[in-house]
Design a protein around this motif. Sequence first.
Motif, PDB file in Angstrom:
ATOM      1  N   PHE A  15       0.829  -1.205   0.000  1.00  0.00           N
ATOM      2  CA  PHE A  15       0.000   0.000   0.000  1.00  0.00           C
ATOM      3  C   PHE A  15       0.864   1.255   0.000  1.00  0.00           C
ATOM      4  O   PHE A  15       1.816   1.366   0.755  1.00  0.00           O
ATOM      5  N   GLU A  16       0.506   2.206  -0.867  1.00  0.00           N
ATOM      6  CA  GLU A  16       1.210   3.487  -0.922  1.00  0.00           C
ATOM      7  C   GLU A  16       0.304   4.632  -0.477  1.00  0.00           C
ATOM      8  O   GLU A  16       0.645   5.399   0.421  1.00  0.00           O
ATOM      9  N   SER A  17      -0.891   4.769  -1.092  1.00  0.00           N
ATOM     10  CA  SER A  17      -1.792   5.863  -0.723  1.00  0.00           C
ATOM     11  C   SER A  17      -3.195   5.621  -1.267  1.00  0.00           C
ATOM     12  O   SER A  17      -3.389   4.792  -2.172  1.00  0.00           O
ATOM     13  N   VAL A  18      -4.152   6.364  -0.730  1.00  0.00           N
ATOM     14  CA  VAL A  18      -5.513   6.357  -1.247  1.00  0.00           C
ATOM     15  C   VAL A  18      -6.096   7.751  -1.026  1.00  0.00           C
ATOM     16  O   VAL A  18      -5.830   8.387  -0.002  1.00  0.00           O
ATOM     17  N   SER A  19      -6.860   8.243  -2.011  1.00  0.00           N
ATOM     18  CA  SER A  19      -7.438   9.589  -1.941  1.00  0.00           C
ATOM     19  C   SER A  19      -8.952   9.534  -2.059  1.00  0.00           C
ATOM     20  O   SER A  19      -9.491   8.783  -2.870  1.00  0.00           O
ATOM     21  N   VAL A  20      -9.615  10.353  -1.246  1.00  0.00           N
ATOM     22  CA  VAL A  20     -11.071  10.478  -1.290  1.00  0.00           C
ATOM     23  C   VAL A  20     -11.418  11.959  -1.359  1.00  0.00           C
ATOM     24  O   VAL A  20     -10.895  12.763  -0.580  1.00  0.00           O
ATOM     25  N   ASP A  21     -12.299  12.330  -2.295  1.00  0.00           N
ATOM     26  CA  ASP A  21     -12.747  13.715  -2.444  1.00  0.00           C
ATOM     27  C   ASP A  21     -14.051  13.922  -1.678  1.00  0.00           C
ATOM     28  O   ASP A  21     -15.047  13.236  -1.937  1.00  0.00           O
ATOM     29  N   LEU A  22     -14.036  14.882  -0.748  1.00  0.00           N
ATOM     30  CA  LEU A  22     -15.214  15.203   0.051  1.00  0.00           C
ATOM     31  C   LEU A  22     -15.685  16.615  -0.292  1.00  0.00           C
ATOM     32  O   LEU A  22     -14.904  17.569  -0.189  1.00  0.00           O
ATOM     33  N   PRO A  23     -16.952  16.781  -0.709  1.00  0.00           N
ATOM     34  CA  PRO A  23     -17.455  18.110  -1.049  1.00  0.00           C
ATOM     35  C   PRO A  23     -17.352  19.074   0.133  1.00  0.00           C
ATOM     36  O   PRO A  23     -17.734  18.731   1.258  1.00  0.00           O
ATOM     37  N   LEU A  24     -16.855  20.273  -0.134  1.00  0.00           N
ATOM     38  CA  LEU A  24     -16.713  21.275   0.924  1.00  0.00           C
ATOM     39  C   LEU A  24     -18.067  21.681   1.500  1.00  0.00           C
ATOM     40  O   LEU A  24     -18.157  22.073   2.670  1.00  0.00           O
ATOM     41  N   SER A  25     -19.116  21.570   0.698  1.00  0.00           N
ATOM     42  CA  SER A  25     -20.449  21.962   1.163  1.00  0.00           C
ATOM     43  C   SER A  25     -20.988  21.044   2.256  1.00  0.00           C
ATOM     44  O   SER A  25     -21.945  21.384   2.952  1.00  0.00           O
ATOM     45  N   THR A  26     -20.377  19.865   2.411  1.00  0.00           N
ATOM     46  CA  THR A  26     -20.841  18.921   3.434  1.00  0.00           C
ATOM     47  C   THR A  26     -20.012  19.001   4.710  1.00  0.00           C
ATOM     48  O   THR A  26     -20.304  18.297   5.682  1.00  0.00           O
ATOM     49  N   LYS A  27     -19.021  19.866   4.731  1.00  0.00           N
ATOM     50  CA  LYS A  27     -18.117  19.927   5.875  1.00  0.00           C
ATOM     51  C   LYS A  27     -18.884  20.263   7.147  1.00  0.00           C
ATOM     52  O   LYS A  27     -19.684  21.189   7.177  1.00  0.00           O
ATOM     53  N   GLY A  28     -18.642  19.479   8.186  1.00  0.00           N
ATOM     54  CA  GLY A  28     -19.337  19.684   9.446  1.00  0.00           C
ATOM     55  C   GLY A  28     -20.581  18.824   9.603  1.00  0.00           C
ATOM     56  O   GLY A  28     -21.152  18.752  10.692  1.00  0.00           O
ATOM     57  N   GLY A  39      -4.769  20.658  -9.264  1.00  0.00           N
ATOM     58  CA  GLY A  39      -5.289  19.435  -9.863  1.00  0.00           C
ATOM     59  C   GLY A  39      -6.519  18.890  -9.159  1.00  0.00           C
ATOM     60  O   GLY A  39      -7.147  17.946  -9.642  1.00  0.00           O
ATOM     61  N   VAL A  40      -6.872  19.475  -8.028  1.00  0.00           N
ATOM     62  CA  VAL A  40      -8.054  19.036  -7.279  1.00  0.00           C
ATOM     63  C   VAL A  40      -9.299  19.728  -7.853  1.00  0.00           C
ATOM     64  O   VAL A  40      -9.257  20.917  -8.155  1.00  0.00           O
ATOM     65  N   PRO A  41     -10.416  19.005  -8.013  1.00  0.00           N
ATOM     66  CA  PRO A  41     -11.646  19.639  -8.515  1.00  0.00           C
ATOM     67  C   PRO A  41     -12.104  20.759  -7.586  1.00  0.00           C
ATOM     68  O   PRO A  41     -11.899  20.701  -6.367  1.00  0.00           O
ATOM     69  N   ALA A  42     -12.727  21.768  -8.154  1.00  0.00           N
ATOM     70  CA  ALA A  42     -13.246  22.877  -7.354  1.00  0.00           C
ATOM     71  C   ALA A  42     -14.355  22.387  -6.436  1.00  0.00           C
ATOM     72  O   ALA A  42     -15.144  21.512  -6.788  1.00  0.00           O
ATOM     73  N   GLY A  43     -14.385  22.944  -5.234  1.00  0.00           N
ATOM     74  CA  GLY A  43     -15.476  22.651  -4.317  1.00  0.00           C
ATOM     75  C   GLY A  43     -15.299  21.387  -3.487  1.00  0.00           C
ATOM     76  O   GLY A  43     -16.251  20.965  -2.822  1.00  0.00           O
ATOM     77  N   VAL A  44     -14.120  20.787  -3.517  1.00  0.00           N
ATOM     78  CA  VAL A  44     -13.904  19.581  -2.721  1.00  0.00           C
ATOM     79  C   VAL A  44     -12.598  19.664  -1.937  1.00  0.00           C
ATOM     80  O   VAL A  44     -11.708  20.441  -2.260  1.00  0.00           O
ATOM     81  N   GLU A  45     -12.529  18.855  -0.895  1.00  0.00           N
ATOM     82  CA  GLU A  45     -11.285  18.593  -0.195  1.00  0.00           C
ATOM     83  C   GLU A  45     -10.825  17.205  -0.618  1.00  0.00           C
ATOM     84  O   GLU A  45     -11.606  16.253  -0.543  1.00  0.00           O
ATOM     85  N   ARG A  46      -9.609  17.097  -1.049  1.00  0.00           N
ATOM     86  CA  ARG A  46      -9.064  15.781  -1.377  1.00  0.00           C
ATOM     87  C   ARG A  46      -8.251  15.302  -0.183  1.00  0.00           C
ATOM     88  O   ARG A  46      -7.199  15.858   0.136  1.00  0.00           O
ATOM     89  N   ILE A  47      -8.748  14.260   0.461  1.00  0.00           N
ATOM     90  CA  ILE A  47      -8.072  13.702   1.629  1.00  0.00           C
ATOM     91  C   ILE A  47      -7.264  12.495   1.168  1.00  0.00           C
ATOM     92  O   ILE A  47      -7.816  11.522   0.651  1.00  0.00           O
ATOM     93  N   THR A  48      -5.965  12.556   1.361  1.00  0.00           N
ATOM     94  CA  THR A  48      -5.084  11.462   0.951  1.00  0.00           C
ATOM     95  C   THR A  48      -4.375  10.883   2.159  1.00  0.00           C
ATOM     96  O   THR A  48      -3.735  11.616   2.923  1.00  0.00           O
ATOM     97  N   VAL A  49      -4.515   9.574   2.336  1.00  0.00           N
ATOM     98  CA  VAL A  49      -3.780   8.875   3.388  1.00  0.00           C
ATOM     99  C   VAL A  49      -2.580   8.200   2.733  1.00  0.00           C
ATOM    100  O   VAL A  49      -2.731   7.422   1.791  1.00  0.00           O
ATOM    101  N   LYS A  50      -1.388   8.536   3.231  1.00  0.00           N
ATOM    102  CA  LYS A  50      -0.154   7.993   2.673  1.00  0.00           C
ATOM    103  C   LYS A  50       0.558   7.141   3.717  1.00  0.00           C
ATOM    104  O   LYS A  50       0.634   7.510   4.895  1.00  0.00           O
ATOM    105  N   ALA A  51       1.092   6.016   3.273  1.00  0.00           N
ATOM    106  CA  ALA A  51       1.813   5.120   4.175  1.00  0.00           C
ATOM    107  C   ALA A  51       3.254   5.563   4.339  1.00  0.00           C
ATOM    108  O   ALA A  51       3.883   6.057   3.404  1.00  0.00           O
ATOM    109  N   GLY A  52       3.778   5.386   5.543  1.00  0.00           N
ATOM    110  CA  GLY A  52       5.186   5.633   5.779  1.00  0.00           C
ATOM    111  C   GLY A  52       6.026   4.494   5.205  1.00  0.00           C
ATOM    112  O   GLY A  52       5.506   3.479   4.730  1.00  0.00           O
ATOM    113  N   ARG A  53       7.316   4.659   5.262  1.00  0.00           N
ATOM    114  CA  ARG A  53       8.235   3.639   4.749  1.00  0.00           C
ATOM    115  C   ARG A  53       8.145   2.376   5.601  1.00  0.00           C
ATOM    116  O   ARG A  53       8.009   2.439   6.828  1.00  0.00           O
TER     117      ARG A  53
END
Length: 226
Positions: free
Chosen positions: A128-141, A206-220
């Motif tokens: 595993f290296e990383s995975v990204s999920v886009d969450l709309p900013l309008s749903t924050k909270g 490179g991130v779409p407008a109106g979203v937060e791209r949350i990326t979880v990255k693994a350490g070495r």
Amino acid sequence: MIKQASLSTVALVILLSGCANTDGGTDKKSTSAAIGAGIGCAGGAILAKVTGNSMAAGCVVGAAVGGLIGFERARQEEMAAAEQARTEAMQAMAALPPGKRATAGEVKTVDVTATDKKTKETRKYKAFESVSVDLPLSTKGSPEYDAAMGKLKTLAERVADERGSSEIQVAMTPADVKARKVALTGGTVNTAKGNPITVSKVSDAGVPAGVERITVKAGRIRQTEV
């Protein structure tokens, strides 16, 4: 500036603006390798007895193979956990109207090589290296947003305890960063086992407008000799 803090709901809320608290993970890489070695030893000894050879020698050979099997098993479990977190994060927001649901990329992997300490045999595995999920900013909270973030935070904790460290990156477009007056700061929090999770906020065209791209990255990976 990077700051040190113990892992807590308050700390991650400050850094990520909305996460759920989770239980600490376990270092499954070392456990899997040890279990694999034990299984390999037992299997090798049984095979040696059946074929009339030395059980001790069979145990040594079997344990070597078993250690590599344990390493592979740990990598497979990491990738499965990442895929599960990705799926559950999207499911957490699936009941929201179109346009307010989470979207995700594929789980990214990288090739790693493990070496048997005794025989020096090497094998290549996907990790595993990383995975990204886009969450709309309008749903924050919202409860849905918080639930999705909680799934990703759980993954980051697990990976940190597995690898020794992990990272959560929060990315938005430059326009969204400016409009929301987001401070591009970061910090470090520790899991219950004391392993660091680095949290960073970045501007990314490179991130779409109106979203937060949350990326979880693994350490070495800390140990590739098993």
